[in-house]
Design an enzyme around this catalytic site. Structure first.
Site, PDB file in Angstrom:
ATOM      1  N   THR A 167     -45.285 -22.779   1.952  1.00  0.00           N
ATOM      2  CA  THR A 167     -44.951 -21.358   2.177  1.00  0.00           C
ATOM      3  C   THR A 167     -46.176 -20.618   2.714  1.00  0.00           C
ATOM      4  O   THR A 167     -47.306 -21.057   2.482  1.00  0.00           O
ATOM      5  CB  THR A 167     -44.509 -20.774   0.813  1.00  0.00           C
ATOM      6  OG1 THR A 167     -43.229 -21.306   0.515  1.00  0.00           O
ATOM      7  CG2 THR A 167     -44.467 -19.260   0.778  1.00  0.00           C
ATOM      8  N   ARG A 195     -29.519 -19.435  -3.078  1.00  0.00           N
ATOM      9  CA  ARG A 195     -30.659 -19.225  -3.988  1.00  0.00           C
ATOM     10  C   ARG A 195     -31.699 -18.324  -3.313  1.00  0.00           C
ATOM     11  O   ARG A 195     -32.086 -18.545  -2.183  1.00  0.00           O
ATOM     12  CB  ARG A 195     -31.278 -20.565  -4.356  1.00  0.00           C
ATOM     13  CG  ARG A 195     -32.502 -20.479  -5.292  1.00  0.00           C
ATOM     14  CD  ARG A 195     -33.800 -20.456  -4.522  1.00  0.00           C
ATOM     15  NE  ARG A 195     -34.973 -20.671  -5.379  1.00  0.00           N
ATOM     16  CZ  ARG A 195     -36.215 -20.581  -4.940  1.00  0.00           C
ATOM     17  NH1 ARG A 195     -36.461 -20.295  -3.682  1.00  0.00           N
ATOM     18  NH2 ARG A 195     -37.230 -20.802  -5.757  1.00  0.00           N
ATOM     19  N   ILE A 196     -32.147 -17.315  -4.044  1.00  0.00           N
ATOM     20  CA  ILE A 196     -33.182 -16.421  -3.534  1.00  0.00           C
ATOM     21  C   ILE A 196     -34.391 -16.557  -4.448  1.00  0.00           C
ATOM     22  O   ILE A 196     -34.251 -16.564  -5.668  1.00  0.00           O
ATOM     23  CB  ILE A 196     -32.668 -14.960  -3.506  1.00  0.00           C
ATOM     24  CG1 ILE A 196     -31.470 -14.863  -2.549  1.00  0.00           C
ATOM     25  CG2 ILE A 196     -33.777 -13.991  -3.080  1.00  0.00           C
ATOM     26  CD1 ILE A 196     -30.657 -13.590  -2.706  1.00  0.00           C
ATOM     27  N   GLY A 197     -35.570 -16.689  -3.860  1.00  0.00           N
ATOM     28  CA  GLY A 197     -36.769 -16.927  -4.659  1.00  0.00           C
ATOM     29  C   GLY A 197     -37.637 -15.692  -4.827  1.00  0.00           C
ATOM     30  O   GLY A 197     -37.195 -14.550  -4.665  1.00  0.00           O
ATOM     31  N   ASP A 198     -38.897 -15.945  -5.151  1.00  0.00           N
ATOM     32  CA  ASP A 198     -39.841 -14.866  -5.418  1.00  0.00           C
ATOM     33  C   ASP A 198     -40.367 -14.197  -4.150  1.00  0.00           C
ATOM     34  O   ASP A 198     -40.812 -13.052  -4.191  1.00  0.00           O
ATOM     35  CB  ASP A 198     -41.037 -15.426  -6.191  1.00  0.00           C
ATOM     36  CG  ASP A 198     -41.753 -16.521  -5.406  1.00  0.00           C
ATOM     37  OD1 ASP A 198     -41.071 -17.429  -4.875  1.00  0.00           O
ATOM     38  OD2 ASP A 198     -42.990 -16.467  -5.295  1.00  0.00           O
ATOM     39  N   THR A 217     -47.330 -18.144  -4.173  1.00  0.00           N
ATOM     40  CA  THR A 217     -46.668 -19.355  -3.683  1.00  0.00           C
ATOM     41  C   THR A 217     -46.562 -20.374  -4.810  1.00  0.00           C
ATOM     42  O   THR A 217     -47.498 -20.532  -5.603  1.00  0.00           O
ATOM     43  CB  THR A 217     -47.392 -19.983  -2.484  1.00  0.00           C
ATOM     44  OG1 THR A 217     -46.801 -21.260  -2.216  1.00  0.00           O
ATOM     45  CG2 THR A 217     -48.887 -20.166  -2.719  1.00  0.00           C
ATOM     46  N   GLY A 218     -45.423 -21.034  -4.866  1.00  0.00           N
ATOM     47  CA  GLY A 218     -45.213 -22.026  -5.915  1.00  0.00           C
ATOM     48  C   GLY A 218     -43.777 -21.988  -6.373  1.00  0.00           C
ATOM     49  O   GLY A 218     -42.877 -21.701  -5.584  1.00  0.00           O
ATOM     50  N   GLY A 220     -40.809 -20.515  -7.436  1.00  0.00           N
ATOM     51  CA  GLY A 220     -40.363 -19.126  -7.338  1.00  0.00           C
ATOM     52  C   GLY A 220     -39.802 -18.567  -8.626  1.00  0.00           C
ATOM     53  O   GLY A 220     -40.042 -17.408  -8.971  1.00  0.00           O
TER      54      GLY A 220
HETATM   55  N1  ASP Z   1     -42.233 -19.650  -3.867  1.00  0.00           N
HETATM   56  C1  ASP Z   1     -41.353 -20.260  -2.914  1.00  0.00           C
HETATM   57  C2  ASP Z   1     -39.974 -20.328  -3.486  1.00  0.00           C
HETATM   58  O1  ASP Z   1     -39.811 -20.641  -4.643  1.00  0.00           O
HETATM   59  C3  ASP Z   1     -41.768 -21.627  -2.485  1.00  0.00           C
HETATM   60  C4  ASP Z   1     -43.234 -21.883  -2.331  1.00  0.00           C
HETATM   61  O2  ASP Z   1     -44.057 -20.987  -2.427  1.00  0.00           O
HETATM   62  O3  ASP Z   1     -43.592 -23.049  -2.088  1.00  0.00           O
HETATM   63  O4  ASP Z   1     -39.040 -20.123  -2.748  1.00  0.00           O
END
Ligand code: ASP
Length: 297
Positions: A167, A195-198, A217-218, A220
């Site tokens: 990301t 699905r919606i993330g952070d 990042t990580g 979510g």
């Molecule tokens: N944070 C992002 C998500 O969960 C993915 C990522 O940062 O690698 O969609």
């Protein structure tokens, strides 16, 4: 006090030191190019919000990162992209998610921020705000790496590739002292459609106010549960903690080990880039001449 400061990331997660070194060095070279461009623009006086948008557009155009072309695939083998931007100087923010055809999701997030009374738009409602932006077929985003990762996910139902999702995000403090943050992603390999993330969730993966600007990042869901970006700012404001301490407490004590990392800048141009997983692609620069590009410690 530093006159300006910028940081960018290219994702955090299971980035083993034993990973394919060519992928690591390709991504590092891209990060170096993008941070140098951002530094030149910061030096010329570009605003924080333009700096972060432009840096993320450049990162979305690089197929080795999980944003724009090169985004990961959902469980049904499609791309659903998301992005957000926040201008800390005026508490303005915008996000867009479940995008299938907008080439640069961050441009659409900026448009939601500037031209709609809303903060987060999804799917067709979001895409209809960007009819004049560059549009592409959904499979234009697919690269061979992402196909390979999807196939391995489909066989194991695990995201285990050391080359990671990757990301992207950016934070900046401009010469006028304004702060801004922007983040863009394809999400996680094999995520269920819808699905919606952070990343587009203001306060979680993307946050900026007059205290700090954050791009995460990580994993979510962990960032959403901790409301990570806002939590760093809240510690600074309510506990009077410096940026490095507030960011470190959230990442190392409040979030699960292995869940990810963030890049952050405060109103004085100080930078922090903690992570609690194996590695995080990141780069930072400021007006004192400091330049750093790293994956590991
Ligand atoms: N944070 C992002 C998500 O969960 C993915 C990522 O940062 O690698 O969609």
């Amino acid at each position: 006090m530093r006159n300006w400061a910028v940081a960018i990331h290219g994702g955090a997660g299971v980035i083993g030191r034993s990973m394919d070194p060519s992928m690591a060095s390709v991504r590092m070279n891209h990060l170096e190019m993008v941070i140098r461009h951002a530094s030149e623009r910061a030096e010329q006086g570009q605003s924080a919000v333009d700096l972060v948008e432009q840096a993320v557009i450049e990162l979305e155009e690089i197929p080795e990162f999980n944003a724009g072309r090169g985004a990961v695939l959902t469980a049904d083998g499609k791309h659903e992209l998301e992005a957000a931007i926040m201008d800390g100087s005026r508490a303005a923010c915008g996000g867009a998610c479940l995008l299938r055809n907008i080439r640069n999701p961050i441009r659409l997030a900026r448009r939601v921020m500037e031209q709609s009374p809303h903060v987060l738009l999804a799917g067709e409602a979001a895409e209809s705000m960007g009819m004049d932006l560059d549009r592409v077929e959904n499979d234009w985003f697919t690269t061979s790496l992402r196909k390979e990762q999807w196939e391995s996910w489909a066989a194991t139902k695990r995201e285990a590739d050391a080359r990671g999702p990757a990301t992207v995000g950016a934070v900046a403090r401009d010469q006028a002292g304004n702060l801004a943050a922007a983040t863009s992603t394809g999400g996680r390999t094999g995520k269920p459609p819808g699905r919606i993330g952070d990343t587009p969730t203001i306060g979680a993966g993307t946050w900026a106010d007059q205290t700090c600007a954050i791009s995460g990042t990580g994993h979510g869901e962990a960032f959403m549960a901790a409301v990570t970006g806002h939590a760093v700012s809240a510690r600074m404001r309510h506990l009077n903690e410096p940026l490095a301490e507030a960011a470190s407490v959230i990442i190392h004590q409040e979030m699960p080990a292995g869940s990810g990392g963030l890049i952050a800048v405060d109103g004085s141009g100080r930078l922090a880039m903690p992570y609690n997983c194996e590695g995080m692609y990141r780069a930072a620069a400021d007006s004192s001449g400091h330049l750093e590009i790293a994956i590991w410690d």
